[in-house]
Write an enzyme that holds these catalytic residues in place. Sequence first.
Site, mmCIF file in Angstrom:
data_model
loop_
_atom_site.group_PDB
_atom_site.id
_atom_site.type_symbol
_atom_site.label_atom_id
_atom_site.label_comp_id
_atom_site.label_asym_id
_atom_site.label_seq_id
_atom_site.Cartn_x
_atom_site.Cartn_y
_atom_site.Cartn_z
ATOM 1 N N TYR A 1 0.860 -1.190 0.000
ATOM 2 C CA TYR A 1 0.000 0.000 0.000
ATOM 3 C C TYR A 1 0.889 1.231 0.000
ATOM 4 O O TYR A 1 1.874 1.281 0.740
ATOM 5 C CB TYR A 1 -0.898 0.004 1.236
ATOM 6 N N ASP B 1 9.296 2.700 -0.125
ATOM 7 C CA ASP B 1 8.250 3.397 0.632
ATOM 8 C C ASP B 1 8.383 2.956 2.086
ATOM 9 O O ASP B 1 7.964 1.867 2.459
ATOM 10 C CB ASP B 1 6.874 3.066 0.063
ATOM 11 N N LYS C 1 4.189 8.813 8.989
ATOM 12 C CA LYS C 1 3.889 8.205 10.296
ATOM 13 C C LYS C 1 4.846 8.652 11.407
ATOM 14 O O LYS C 1 4.701 9.752 11.904
ATOM 15 C CB LYS C 1 3.777 6.689 10.140
HETATM 16 C C1 LIG Z 1 0.334 4.798 5.712
HETATM 17 C C2 LIG Z 1 1.108 4.568 4.471
HETATM 18 C C3 LIG Z 1 1.052 5.450 3.381
HETATM 19 C C4 LIG Z 1 0.094 6.619 3.349
HETATM 20 O O1 LIG Z 1 0.367 7.540 4.351
HETATM 21 P P1 LIG Z 1 -0.801 8.580 4.781
HETATM 22 O O2 LIG Z 1 -0.134 9.460 5.787
HETATM 23 O O3 LIG Z 1 -1.907 7.746 5.332
HETATM 24 O O4 LIG Z 1 -1.187 9.313 3.556
HETATM 25 C C5 LIG Z 1 1.884 5.233 2.302
HETATM 26 N N1 LIG Z 1 2.730 4.187 2.283
HETATM 27 C C6 LIG Z 1 2.815 3.317 3.299
HETATM 28 C C7 LIG Z 1 3.805 2.213 3.248
HETATM 29 C C8 LIG Z 1 1.997 3.467 4.420
HETATM 30 O O5 LIG Z 1 2.058 2.584 5.412
#
Ligand SMILES: *Cc1c(COP(=O)(O)O)cnc(C)c1O
Length: 430
Positions: free
Chosen positions: A144, A239, A267
Amino acid sequence: MNRSKSEALFEKAKNYFPGGVNSPVRAFRSVGGTPLFIKKGKGAYLEDADGNSFIDYCCSWGPLILGHANNDVVDAVKTAVENGSSFGAPTELENDLADLILSNNAYIEKIRFVSSGTEAVMSAIRLARGVTGRSKILKFEGCYHGHVDSLLVKAGSGLVTFGNTSSAGVPEAFVNETIVVSLNNQAAVEDAFRQFAGEIACIIIEPIPANNGLLLQDKSFLEFLRDIATQNGALLIFDEVISGFRVKFDGAAGYYNIRPDIITYGKIIGGGLPVGAYGASKEIMSNISPEGNVYQAGTLSGNPVAMSAGIAQLQNCLRPGFYEALEAMTNRLVSGIRKHAEEKNYAVKLWSVGSIYWIAFTQRERIATAEEIDAASMQIFRKMYHELLERGIYLGPSGYEVGFVSAAHTEADIDRTIQAFCEALDIALA
Ligand SMILES: *Cc1c(COP(=O)(O)O)cnc(C)c1O
């Protein structure tokens, strides 16, 4: 357990927000029932609107590595906000957070702050396209990357395919720029590069995929991605919105010692406030506006309140032994539950890395791809979930979600949690 206030608040919220929430997974659709409305949090504990108390393993989906309302973070935020919450002009706090990150991370040389993980990924993809002059991107089923249009794409039927969109409103033209393949599968990636030679701008992966179970990859697979990207003139994006500052201060790049071309963060980086970031070498970052011609901007980017929260949190993460202690606490939790599952011969497996863990109802020794997750087993998770809630344990409300241990969780909290898991498993698997 009385949940009447949460229930009433949810009924009201349904009048205001689609599905009663401002982010879909919060609605409890996958476990059923009513979401808890949270009144406050302190340390490892949450309190809901009805006054029930829970040990929290969701931790706001990962950001709260110090637990709720950490004193250092709260003090930093108070000080910052009293001096003004945003200027739209540079502040020293941006330098301070950048310095803290860059001087403890050998994998990036320059950084740009944004306001969410999604924004970080969206910007990183644009940067990769700008640098390479190519438009296709390669992603993996089961990773994701936020709600970026071109990444809301899931695998189609063939081995290497353009995906199908996983959301209405994503134009076909975007989907056609996204190639989706299975995790941990070198042949599929090789195939994609053969089929689309010279067209792929980047590979994007969660190096520690943790948004669809915890799908730990072979280190050799990640090394292979590094090599094949380089050989084909494509960029490799890690990511690390979850893994960054979580498995180690320098994230999965440091954990595996692999140098991607661009890394995205979110995060933990914001100490519980909205911050995202992307970083890369000086050379790659020089393509970003105003130095280069890849445009990216943000009214609230780098605002002093969010920067202060990030600084306070990351300073704590840099304390000697911080990550070792978190990992030991996580191992205590995982091995406690695992021991019970083994004694009872349950088809239950737990995996963890650093302070991330995942429980799955399966006989498999390993799950490394999205396809290996048994959707039917989520019924068992659902039962276990509600038994845990009754026992004062709060997890992210879906069996596809991982759990997070924070520095605020004590051995006593962990032991109480193990006991609750044992009882909940006995009921869910009866
Ligand atoms: C949470 C997450 C996102 C999106 O971050 P948001 O702050 O919710 O927009 C993108 N990539 C990864 C791996 C994530 O865990």
